[in-house]
Design a protein around this motif. Structure first.
Motif, PDB file in Angstrom:
ATOM      1  N   LEU A  25      -4.279  -2.002  -8.142  1.00 55.32           N
ATOM      2  CA  LEU A  25      -5.550  -2.690  -7.931  1.00 55.32           C
ATOM      3  C   LEU A  25      -6.443  -1.897  -6.983  1.00 55.32           C
ATOM      4  O   LEU A  25      -5.969  -1.286  -6.027  1.00 55.32           O
ATOM      5  N   LYS A  26      -7.732  -1.931  -7.256  1.00 52.55           N
ATOM      6  CA  LYS A  26      -8.680  -1.162  -6.460  1.00 52.55           C
ATOM      7  C   LYS A  26      -9.180  -1.963  -5.264  1.00 52.55           C
ATOM      8  O   LYS A  26     -10.377  -2.162  -5.086  1.00 52.55           O
ATOM      9  N   HIS A  27      -8.209  -2.417  -4.448  1.00 57.14           N
ATOM     10  CA  HIS A  27      -8.618  -3.203  -3.287  1.00 57.14           C
ATOM     11  C   HIS A  27      -8.573  -2.367  -2.007  1.00 57.14           C
ATOM     12  O   HIS A  27      -8.668  -2.891  -0.902  1.00 57.14           O
ATOM     13  N   PHE A  28      -8.452  -1.032  -2.148  1.00 56.42           N
ATOM     14  CA  PHE A  28      -8.511  -0.157  -0.970  1.00 56.42           C
ATOM     15  C   PHE A  28      -9.238   1.124  -1.360  1.00 56.42           C
ATOM     16  O   PHE A  28      -9.338   1.497  -2.537  1.00 56.42           O
ATOM     17  N   ASP A  29      -9.765   1.820  -0.333  1.00 57.26           N
ATOM     18  CA  ASP A  29     -10.528   3.060  -0.553  1.00 57.26           C
ATOM     19  C   ASP A  29      -9.708   4.306  -0.259  1.00 57.26           C
ATOM     20  O   ASP A  29      -9.858   5.319  -0.934  1.00 57.26           O
ATOM     21  N   VAL A  30      -8.869   4.237   0.774  1.00 53.80           N
ATOM     22  CA  VAL A  30      -8.107   5.405   1.225  1.00 53.80           C
ATOM     23  C   VAL A  30      -6.671   4.979   1.508  1.00 53.80           C
ATOM     24  O   VAL A  30      -6.430   3.893   2.050  1.00 53.80           O
ATOM     25  N   LEU A  31      -5.744   5.843   1.142  1.00 53.49           N
ATOM     26  CA  LEU A  31      -4.322   5.601   1.411  1.00 53.49           C
ATOM     27  C   LEU A  31      -3.894   6.466   2.596  1.00 53.49           C
ATOM     28  O   LEU A  31      -4.047   7.684   2.585  1.00 53.49           O
ATOM     29  N   VAL A  32      -3.370   5.833   3.641  1.00 54.63           N
ATOM     30  CA  VAL A  32      -2.863   6.527   4.829  1.00 54.63           C
ATOM     31  C   VAL A  32      -1.494   5.957   5.150  1.00 54.63           C
ATOM     32  O   VAL A  32      -1.364   4.752   5.386  1.00 54.63           O
ATOM     33  N   THR A  33      -0.476   6.798   5.163  1.00 57.15           N
ATOM     34  CA  THR A  33       0.856   6.251   5.386  1.00 57.15           C
ATOM     35  C   THR A  33       1.837   7.304   5.882  1.00 57.15           C
ATOM     36  O   THR A  33       1.632   8.511   5.702  1.00 57.15           O
ATOM     37  N   ASN A  34       2.857   6.824   6.530  1.00 57.40           N
ATOM     38  CA  ASN A  34       4.028   7.605   6.906  1.00 57.40           C
ATOM     39  C   ASN A  34       5.209   6.955   6.189  1.00 57.40           C
ATOM     40  O   ASN A  34       5.838   6.036   6.712  1.00 57.40           O
TER      41      ASN A  34
END
Length: 291
Positions: A98-107
């Motif tokens: 789903l396009k409910h976020f703009d950028v993915l940031v994760t560890n």
């Protein structure tokens, strides 16, 4: 403490962190504040390209540890960041994209195949992303490729990860040189931003010009080798490493050299070639028995 006892102790400690899904003790080390400070320029660039203010940029960190990443991102001004306390692989974001976020940031977790699955998901979204991973991932087959991303290597020190139970992975401190950077950010603009990877790198170079930041930008594997984040060559097997260690010990403790001419005269004469240590030993044994 034996290996089994340590494993049992870790299982007991891991049970203190209660989640609704299966977890591993070693996967619960949260990222430090400095790690998020280092990617501020990337997040700032993503917000500008998407035509959003940083307060409204929707950042998703799908892997939950202790929620500290939200605190760090909010402190940097990214108030729309999300880090839901749920099993990412069972979430709607993972299943339906789903396009409910703009950028993915994760560890992501480093055990099993979590790293590969996280990278596959990031590429599938075609959105900008930044992922904190061990440096050796840049040499693996699942690495996305240098034509679509670059890495930020910490310049002065390694990132120190902390466990919710108070355990920390401490960095090694050297007297003369900084410790080897073993964790780095892999950053990609995805396929939705204008200019692609080149525009993002140019933005970084303009910002880095004349300023001292905590990281080094690398676009090739050879540049990454110069930072000493990776070896660049295949690691020797245990037998080769042991042999190398033995040779190093031998070279640091050389055998006695041949005596000089001045001391040779006073040195004890060498035994003749007919002398037998075995015979002498037997003779001494017989003498002891007879007495």
């Amino acid at each position: 403490m034996s290996r089994k006892e340590k494993k049992r102790k870790r299982s007991e400690e891991d049970s203190k962190i209660k989640f609704k899904w299966k977890t591993e003790f070693g996967d619960h080390f949260s990222s430090p504040r400095q790690a998020f400070v280092d990617i501020y320029l990337a997040l700032e660039y993503f917000s500008k390209c998407l035509g959003k203010k940083k307060e409204t940029l929707k950042i998703l960190d799908p892997f939950y540890c202790d929620g500290s990443c939200l605190t760090y991102l909010h402190d940097l001004g990214f108030m729309s960041a999300e880090n839901p306390c749920e099993d990412f692989y069972q979430s709607t974001a993972f299943k339906t994209n789903l396009k409910h976020f703009d950028v993915l940031v994760t560890n992501p977790p480093y055990s099993a195949d979590h790293k590969q699955r996280a990278l596959t998901f990031a590429l599938k979204t075609k959105k900008p992303w930044a992922m904190l991973l061990p440096a050796y991932c840049c040499e693996k087959d699942y690495f996305p490729g240098w034509e679509s991303c670059f890495v930020l290597v910490p310049k002065f020190h390694n990132y120190i990860f902390r466990h919710p139970l108070g355990v920390s992975k401490k960095e090694k401190i050297h007297d003369k040189e900084p410790s080897l950077p073993t964790f780095l950010w892999i950053i990609s603009p995805g396929q939705s931003l204008p200019g692609g990877i080149d525009a993002l790198v140019n933005y970084f170079e303009q910002k880095l010009d004349g300023h001292n930041f905590n990281f080094v930008l690398c676009r090739t594997l050879s540049q990454l080798v110069t930072t000493r984040a990776i070896r660049g060559t295949k690691r020797p097997n245990p037998r080769q490493r042991r042999r190398k260690k033995e040779l190093k010990t031998t070279s640091s403790h050389p055998q006695n050299t041949v005596p000089s001419s001045t001391t040779a005269a006073t040195a004890a004469p060498a035994p003749s070639s007919s002398f037998s240590f075995g015979a002498a030993t037997k003779k001494r044994r017989k003498k002891i028995i007879h007495t």
